[in-house]
Design a protein around this motif. Sequence first.
Motif, PDB file in Angstrom:
ATOM      1  N   ARG A   1       9.568  -4.756  -7.534  1.00  0.00           N
ATOM      2  CA  ARG A   1      10.256  -4.289  -6.328  1.00  0.00           C
ATOM      3  C   ARG A   1       9.801  -5.135  -5.143  1.00  0.00           C
ATOM      4  O   ARG A   1       8.605  -5.224  -4.864  1.00  0.00           O
ATOM      5  N   THR A   2      10.769  -5.731  -4.467  1.00  0.00           N
ATOM      6  CA  THR A   2      10.490  -6.591  -3.328  1.00  0.00           C
ATOM      7  C   THR A   2      10.762  -5.851  -2.028  1.00  0.00           C
ATOM      8  O   THR A   2      11.828  -5.249  -1.857  1.00  0.00           O
ATOM      9  N   ILE A   3       9.785  -5.884  -1.122  1.00  0.00           N
ATOM     10  CA  ILE A   3       9.999  -5.381   0.240  1.00  0.00           C
ATOM     11  C   ILE A   3      10.438  -6.590   1.055  1.00  0.00           C
ATOM     12  O   ILE A   3       9.644  -7.495   1.335  1.00  0.00           O
ATOM     13  N   GLY A   4      11.715  -6.618   1.422  1.00  0.00           N
ATOM     14  CA  GLY A   4      12.365  -7.828   1.896  1.00  0.00           C
ATOM     15  C   GLY A   4      11.680  -8.592   3.006  1.00  0.00           C
ATOM     16  O   GLY A   4      11.566  -9.814   2.952  1.00  0.00           O
ATOM     17  N   LYS A   5      11.174  -7.912   4.026  1.00  0.00           N
ATOM     18  CA  LYS A   5      10.627  -8.601   5.194  1.00  0.00           C
ATOM     19  C   LYS A   5       9.101  -8.612   5.225  1.00  0.00           C
ATOM     20  O   LYS A   5       8.495  -9.025   6.217  1.00  0.00           O
ATOM     21  N   ALA A   6       8.462  -8.192   4.150  1.00  0.00           N
ATOM     22  CA  ALA A   6       7.001  -8.060   4.155  1.00  0.00           C
ATOM     23  C   ALA A   6       6.306  -9.385   3.877  1.00  0.00           C
ATOM     24  O   ALA A   6       6.761 -10.180   3.051  1.00  0.00           O
ATOM     25  N   SER A   7       5.177  -9.600   4.545  1.00  0.00           N
ATOM     26  CA  SER A   7       4.327 -10.761   4.284  1.00  0.00           C
ATOM     27  C   SER A   7       3.079 -10.302   3.514  1.00  0.00           C
ATOM     28  O   SER A   7       2.897  -9.118   3.230  1.00  0.00           O
ATOM     29  N   HIS A   8       2.223 -11.247   3.178  1.00  0.00           N
ATOM     30  CA  HIS A   8       1.102 -10.961   2.281  1.00  0.00           C
ATOM     31  C   HIS A   8       0.106  -9.955   2.862  1.00  0.00           C
ATOM     32  O   HIS A   8      -0.419  -9.103   2.142  1.00  0.00           O
ATOM     33  N   THR A   9      -0.165 -10.043   4.147  1.00  0.00           N
ATOM     34  CA  THR A   9      -1.200  -9.205   4.747  1.00  0.00           C
ATOM     35  C   THR A   9      -0.702  -7.842   5.223  1.00  0.00           C
ATOM     36  O   THR A   9      -1.497  -7.031   5.689  1.00  0.00           O
TER      37      THR A   9
ATOM     38  N   HIS B   1       5.170  -4.080  -9.960  1.00  0.00           N
ATOM     39  CA  HIS B   1       4.767  -5.133  -9.036  1.00  0.00           C
ATOM     40  C   HIS B   1       5.535  -4.931  -7.731  1.00  0.00           C
ATOM     41  O   HIS B   1       6.773  -4.899  -7.735  1.00  0.00           O
ATOM     42  N   ILE B   2       4.812  -4.800  -6.623  1.00  0.00           N
ATOM     43  CA  ILE B   2       5.434  -4.688  -5.299  1.00  0.00           C
ATOM     44  C   ILE B   2       5.133  -5.991  -4.560  1.00  0.00           C
ATOM     45  O   ILE B   2       3.966  -6.324  -4.339  1.00  0.00           O
ATOM     46  N   ALA B   3       6.160  -6.731  -4.216  1.00  0.00           N
ATOM     47  CA  ALA B   3       5.983  -8.048  -3.617  1.00  0.00           C
ATOM     48  C   ALA B   3       6.612  -8.112  -2.235  1.00  0.00           C
ATOM     49  O   ALA B   3       7.537  -7.352  -1.924  1.00  0.00           O
ATOM     50  N   GLY B   4       6.109  -9.023  -1.416  1.00  0.00           N
ATOM     51  CA  GLY B   4       6.655  -9.227  -0.081  1.00  0.00           C
ATOM     52  C   GLY B   4       7.658 -10.365  -0.061  1.00  0.00           C
ATOM     53  O   GLY B   4       7.358 -11.475  -0.508  1.00  0.00           O
ATOM     54  N   GLY B   5       8.831 -10.104   0.461  1.00  0.00           N
ATOM     55  CA  GLY B   5       9.876 -11.124   0.492  1.00  0.00           C
ATOM     56  C   GLY B   5       9.540 -12.299   1.384  1.00  0.00           C
ATOM     57  O   GLY B   5      10.092 -13.389   1.209  1.00  0.00           O
ATOM     58  N   LYS B   6       8.628 -12.125   2.359  1.00  0.00           N
ATOM     59  CA  LYS B   6       8.225 -13.191   3.284  1.00  0.00           C
ATOM     60  C   LYS B   6       6.791 -13.667   3.017  1.00  0.00           C
ATOM     61  O   LYS B   6       6.157 -14.259   3.881  1.00  0.00           O
TER      62      LYS B   6
END
Length: 278
Positions: A207-215, A178-183
């Motif tokens: 795994r979280t991409i710290g500054k990523a948003s949904h889009t 699971h790759i998720a966005g931190g924002k």
Amino acid sequence: MSRTSTFTRPPALRNAKDALEQLSRPGPNPVLRGDLGLVGLPGVVYAPQEGLGLPAVAFGHDWLQPPSRYAELLRHLASWGIVAAAPASQRGPLPSAARFSADLRTTLDVCAGVRLGDGRISVDSRRTALAGHGTGAGAALLAAAAHPKVAAVVTLAPAEVRPSAIDAARRITVPTLHIAGGKDTVAPIAGHAEPIAQAAGGPVWLRTIGKASHTEFMTGPHWTDLLLSGSPNGKTRRITRALMTAFLLKHLCDEDRVDDLVDGKVPSTTLVHLTPTP
């Protein structure tokens, strides 16, 4: 079908940073684009120019999104020797996750059951995966729970759906990333990716991409950008391409050169590796 394939092995990789650099770039295979409509299902398929017994992944789009917003990712996977197909069904404002999951299963079965590229491309049904973004990720989890031959699952910013993706995760025993966005404010991690990962019936990487948003996982403008927070982001897509390619090569092709990118420290991300409770 022989388990021998012509997928592209990555070069020697020194560490996770080097793996990220190498696997975020297109692989050496020329890529063909096809239309799933030829087999009665709207959507697209990308494949390397030739190869037998290849791995394949069926990818589910997010709410209201066209598969074209994921063309960069699908083409990238194909360049590394992975057939990547995305159905374009259930794109209305009130989609059925259950029906979309059935379309994802059908897409995967079509890839494995039909020779592609004038007979020069075939897929090994034992080397298949399901993936998706947002609600498409939720549908991919529903599909994986009902598909006996899927060998791996990858989700981007997964969203809970109905029927429940969390309940489906409990029935999935294959490796899942699971790759998720931190924002992400559309599918916040705490209410979506985390409970889905915690419910997993098999080994799972969150795994979280710290500054990523949904889009940020998509490409190009779309009218739904007015409804959703954020916008497409090249850095997020670059990290995602590398992580997804590495995970699929690892679990569909037994490629151990990518271990640092699957399990290691990757810049701008945080990794939690979970195993199911006995």
